[in-house]
Scaffold this motif. Structure first.
Motif, PDB file in Angstrom:
ATOM      1  N   SER A  36     -26.478 -66.596 -49.341  1.00 24.26           N
ATOM      2  CA  SER A  36     -25.052 -66.561 -50.045  1.00 24.26           C
ATOM      3  C   SER A  36     -25.235 -67.332 -51.120  1.00 24.26           C
ATOM      4  N   ILE A  41     -26.532 -62.571 -55.673  1.00 22.58           N
ATOM      5  CA  ILE A  41     -26.066 -61.389 -55.049  1.00 22.58           C
ATOM      6  C   ILE A  41     -25.409 -60.971 -56.573  1.00 22.58           C
ATOM      7  N   THR A  57     -20.235 -56.082 -50.368  1.00 23.70           N
ATOM      8  CA  THR A  57     -20.752 -57.475 -50.185  1.00 23.70           C
ATOM      9  C   THR A  57     -19.680 -57.742 -48.757  1.00 23.70           C
ATOM     10  N   ARG A  58     -21.018 -58.364 -48.077  1.00 26.30           N
ATOM     11  CA  ARG A  58     -19.760 -58.773 -46.641  1.00 26.30           C
ATOM     12  C   ARG A  58     -20.738 -59.715 -46.237  1.00 26.30           C
ATOM     13  N   PRO A  59     -19.737 -60.965 -46.131  1.00 26.71           N
ATOM     14  CA  PRO A  59     -20.499 -62.454 -45.251  1.00 26.71           C
ATOM     15  C   PRO A  59     -21.404 -62.391 -43.613  1.00 26.71           C
ATOM     16  N   SER A  60     -22.319 -63.372 -43.547  1.00 23.34           N
ATOM     17  CA  SER A  60     -23.132 -62.823 -41.768  1.00 23.34           C
ATOM     18  C   SER A  60     -21.607 -64.154 -41.232  1.00 23.34           C
ATOM     19  N   GLY A  63     -21.991 -67.867 -43.109  1.00 24.82           N
ATOM     20  CA  GLY A  63     -21.770 -67.672 -43.936  1.00 24.82           C
ATOM     21  C   GLY A  63     -22.990 -67.954 -45.148  1.00 24.82           C
ATOM     22  N   THR A  66     -25.937 -63.689 -46.807  1.00 24.99           N
ATOM     23  CA  THR A  66     -24.656 -61.957 -47.677  1.00 24.99           C
ATOM     24  C   THR A  66     -25.429 -60.335 -47.525  1.00 24.99           C
TER      25      THR A  66
END
Length: 97
Positions: A36, A41, A57-60, A63, A66
């Motif tokens: 991240s 990105i 996008t989506r963070p874990s 965090g 990503t």
């Protein structure tokens, strides 16, 4: 077996699967995982710039990583594989799913 040979076999199999399962050109969904960091990105986004891609996008949960999903119209299986290779070469530490 070395990694280059494994990856070439993977791409040959992927090309065959893509040829058998879609009518080209078609929408293709790429999925990548990166640390991240905004720069990582943005590197992925830049590689799909001017292709009309829809990028999410989506963070874990914690965090640290990503998920980057890229939905884009590709002209053929070779173009899909070429883009996977380009991302793998230019974005350090990326994981392609």
């Amino acid at each position: 077996m070395d990694n280059n040979k494994k990856s070439e076999e993977f791409y040959i199999k992927l090309k065959s699967q893509l040829q058998d399962t879609a009518l080209w050109p078609t929408e293709y969904l790429y999925k990548f995982i990166v640390i991240s960091e905004t720069s990582k990105i943005e590197e992925i986004k830049a590689l799909f710039n001017h292709l009309g891609a829809v990028i999410n996008t989506r963070p874990s949960k914690n965090g640290k990583y990503t998920s980057v999903s890229v939905n884009v119209r590709m002209k053929n299986p070779d173009a899909v594989i070429s883009k996977y290779k380009e991302v793998g070469e230019k974005v350090e530490g990326v994981i392609s799913l």
